[in-house]
Design an enzyme around this catalytic site. Structure first.
Site, PDB file in Angstrom:
ATOM      1  N   ASP A  94      94.362  26.990  34.468  1.00 16.98           N
ATOM      2  CA  ASP A  94      95.161  25.898  35.291  1.00 16.98           C
ATOM      3  C   ASP A  94      95.629  24.799  34.270  1.00 16.98           C
ATOM      4  O   ASP A  94      94.680  23.996  33.959  1.00 16.98           O
ATOM      5  CB  ASP A  94      94.677  25.694  36.589  1.00 16.98           C
TER       6      ASP A  94
ATOM      7  N   TRP B 290      86.498  33.441  30.946  1.00 10.87           N
ATOM      8  CA  TRP B 290      86.045  32.505  31.912  1.00 10.87           C
ATOM      9  C   TRP B 290      84.516  32.096  31.913  1.00 10.87           C
ATOM     10  O   TRP B 290      83.954  32.941  31.924  1.00 10.87           O
ATOM     11  CB  TRP B 290      86.728  32.678  33.475  1.00 10.87           C
TER      12      TRP B 290
ATOM     13  N   ASP C 167      91.147  21.612  43.964  1.00 10.44           N
ATOM     14  CA  ASP C 167      92.505  21.496  43.485  1.00 10.44           C
ATOM     15  C   ASP C 167      92.995  20.181  43.859  1.00 10.44           C
ATOM     16  O   ASP C 167      94.279  20.371  44.608  1.00 10.44           O
ATOM     17  CB  ASP C 167      93.267  22.568  43.529  1.00 10.44           C
TER      18      ASP C 167
ATOM     19  N   TRP D 241      94.993  36.422  36.677  1.00 15.47           N
ATOM     20  CA  TRP D 241      93.594  36.324  37.025  1.00 15.47           C
ATOM     21  C   TRP D 241      93.506  38.051  36.982  1.00 15.47           C
ATOM     22  O   TRP D 241      92.575  38.669  36.423  1.00 15.47           O
ATOM     23  CB  TRP D 241      93.390  36.023  38.460  1.00 15.47           C
TER      24      TRP D 241
END
Length: 493
Positions: free
Chosen positions: A38, A62, A167, A304
Site C-alpha cells: 500500500d 510480505w 489505516d 493479494w
C-alpha cells in the site's frame, strides 16, 4: 536511530546496487529491494511530494512492515530515500508499522500509522492488536512520539474490534486535526471511526462516520476522505465483497463514494458506490493535493490473491502512474498526470486505418514497445469486436478486447507467460460514445494501465512477459476504422 531501522537502511542501500535497472519499470515507483504494498503518507512537504509505502526489504514476500520512502517534484521522476520507519518499539513489535497517511504542520511532517503489537492471552495464544501511532520528521528522519500509541482500541465504542483497527487518514481543518480509521464491528461488518485532536497527540473519539452494515465486504481498508469539485469523496478498499455484475468483483476492491459532508455535524451523506479501477491489480489508492490544486491519486499495482512476481525478481510490487482526479457526469474521472507528457518522445501516428477480419493481426510501422503512452480511437459501428494485442509475438500476448454490441471491454493476460493458474481476465462496461471508443494505454514493461473514454473507466493489470517481446497488433471481427497515436516514454531523455 534504532538498530532495526539502521539495519534496514544499510541493507536496502547495498542491495539496490545489485538490482539491474533493466529489470525495473522506467517511471513507476518500486522498492529498492524486497516487498512493497500500500502507498502511505502521500503528501506535499516543503515543495516536494513524498510517498511512503508498506515495505519489507528482506524478501519479495510480505514480512513485518516497514515504511519505504521516496519523493518527486513532478510525479514521474522519483528519488529513493532511506527507509523511514521500522518495527522497533514495543507497540509495533508484532506485524510492524502498517499503513497510514501524513500531513505537514509547523514545518514538520507528521506521519500517522497503525502500530501492531503482539500480546499473549491468558490461554497462551498470541494475538495482534492494532493502534495508531505518530512519528514526526524532516523529510528524511522521523522520531516516534513518546506518548505512542496516540489512539488505542480502548477509545472505540463497545462492540468494536481491537484486531481490525487500522489505516488512519489524517488531515487538518483550520486548527484541528482529524483522523478516519478503518474498523470492524462485533458482527464482522466494516465501519469508519472518526477522531479529532488539537495537537495530533491527544485524540478523542467523535463518531462512526459510516458503517458497511455487511454491504461491500467485511472491512473497509485504507480510507481516504477529501473535497473534489464541490463534492466530498470517500475512497475505501473493501475486503471480500460479494460480486455484483461487472461493477463489484470478488476479492479486494477499491471503491469511491461521491457525497456531501457537513463539517459542523461531522455527517457524510453518500451516493452509490463505484469501482475506481476494474483491472486485476489495483488496491489501496491514496490521494494528495498538488500545489496547483489538483487532486492526485496513486495506488498499489498488485493483488493479494493473485501474486505474479517471478521468483527470480529482487523486488515485488509497484505503484500506478499518479492520476489526476475530477468529477464528470456524477462519476470519478481519472487521467495520468499531465507531467508525463514532458517525457514523451518519438511520436508515431496513423489516421483512419481500415481493418477487417480477413486482415488478421495487423502491425503498423513504429507502433511497438514496452514503455509507451498510446491512444487508440476505434471508429465505426460495423465491427463485432476490436482487439489490441500488447507485448506479443507468436507465443505471448495480452489482449484488450472491446465487444461493441455488449459494450464490454476485457483485459486478458492468459498468454502473457504468467505461468501460475491465477486470475487472467477481467471485464468492465464501456460506452461506444458517438460512434467512437477512446482507449489510452500507459505501459511500463510489466504494467498495463488503461483509460477508456478520456478516463471515465480505468483498468490496471500486471504482466511479466519477457521485456524483449514488444510487438503491438490490431485485429477485429467485422469492419472497423481506427486511429492511433503513440509516444515512447523516455524518463532520462
Amino acid at each position: 536511530m534504532s538498530e532495526v531501522l539502521q539495519k534496514a537502511r544499510l541493507y536496502e542501500a547495498e542491495q539496490e546496487k545489485l538490482v539491474p535497472q533493466k529489470t525495473r519499470p522506467e517511471f513507476h515507483v518500486t522498492a529498492p529491494v524486497g516487498w512493497l504494498n500500500d502507498p502511505n503518507g502521500f503528501s506535499l512537504y516543503q515543495g516536494e511530494y513524498h510517498l511512503f509505502y508498506q515495505y519489507y526489504p528482506y524478501d519479495i514476500h510480505w514480512g513485518p512492515m516497514h515504511w519505504g520512502h521516496c519523493k518527486t517534484k513532478d510525479f514521474v521522476r522519483w528519488e529513493q530515500l532511506p527507509c523511514a520507519l521500522a518495527p522497533d518499539m514495543p507497540y509495533d513489535n508484532g506485524e510492524g508499522c502498517f499503513s497510514g497517511t501524513a500531513v505537514e504542520h509547523e514545518g514538520k511532517q507528521i506521519l500517522m500509522y497503525t502500530s501492531v503489537r503482539s500480546i499473549i492471552l491468558e490461554d497462551g495464544r498470541k494475538k495482534n492488536v492494532q493502534n495508531q501511532s505518530i512519528a514526526v520528521g524532516d523529510g528524511i528522519n522521523y522520531e516516534k512520539a513518546s506518548c505512542n500509541p496516540v489512539i488505542t482500541g480502548e477509545m472505540l465504542p463497545e462492540g468494536s474490534s481491537r484486531v481490525d483497527f487500522r489505516d488512519p487518514k489524517i488531515w487538518k481543518e483550520k486548527n484541528r486535526f482529524f483522523s478516519l480509521i478503518a474498523n470492524r464491528d462485533e458482527e464482522g461488518s466494516g465501519q469508519l471511526a472518526l477522531f479529532s485532536s488539537e495537537d495530533a497527540l491527544n485524540w478523542k473519539y467523535e463518531k462512526m462516520l459510516m458503517r458497511s452494515l455487511n454491504q461491500l465486504g467485511n472491512i473497509w481498508e485504507c480510507p481516504d476522505f477529501f473535497s473534489l469539485d464541490g463534492k466530498q469523496m470517500l475512497i475505501i478498499s473493501p475486503i471480500f465483497p460479494n460480486a455484483k455484475g461487472l461493477e463489484i468483483h470478488n476479492g479486494n476492491n477499491s471503491i469511491c463514494f461521491i457525497g456531501d459532508y457537513d463539517r459542523e455535524k461531522l455527517e457524510f451523506v453518500k451516493d452509490q458506490a463505484y469501482q475506481i479501477d476494474y483491472g486485476m491489480d489495483f488496491y489501496a489508492p491514496q490521494t494528495t493535493q498538488a500545489e496547483d490544486g489538483r487532486r492526485i491519486m496513486i495506488a498499489w499495482v498488485q493483488s493479494w490473491t493473485n501474486y505474479l512476481t517471478p521468483d527470480d525478481m529482487k523486488w515485488a510490487g509497484m505503484m500506478t502512474i499518479p492520476r489526476e482526479l475530477s468529477i464528470c457526469n456524477g462519476r470519478l474521472r481519472q487521467v495520468p498526470v499531465r507531467e508525463l507528457e514532458h517525457y514523451r518522445k518519438n511520436r508515431t501516428a496513423y489516421q483512419n486505418v481500415r481493418l477487417e477480419t480477413a486482415d488478421g493481426e495487423k502491425k503498423l510501422d513504429g507502433i511497438s514497445g514496452r514503455c509507451f503512452d498510446m491512444t487508440v480511437d476505434i471508429l465505426g459501428a460495423d465491427y463485432e469486436t476490436f482487439t489490441i494485442l500488447l507485448a506479443c509475438d507468436e507465443e505471448y500476448r495480452t489482449s484488450l478486447t472491446y465487444d461493441r454490441k455488449k459494450g464490454i471491454f476485457t483485459t486478458d493476460r492468459s498468454y502473457s507467460g504468467m505461468g501460475k493458474d491465477l486470475l487472467s481476465s477481467r471485464s468492465m462496461y464501456a460506452d461506444h460514445e458517438k460512434g467512437k471508443l477512446n482507449v489510452r494505454i500507459i505501459m511500463d514493461k510489466f504494467s498495463v494501465e488503461i483509460f477508456v473514454n478520456d478516463g471515465m473507466q480505468a483498468m490496471t493489470s500486471l504482466i511479466y512477459t519477457p521485456v524483449d517481446i514488444d510487438q503491438i497488433r490490431f485485429c477485429c471481427e467485422g469492419k472497423a476504422e481506427f486511429s492511433v497515436e503513440k509516444y515512447d516514454i523516455v524518463r532520462n531523455g
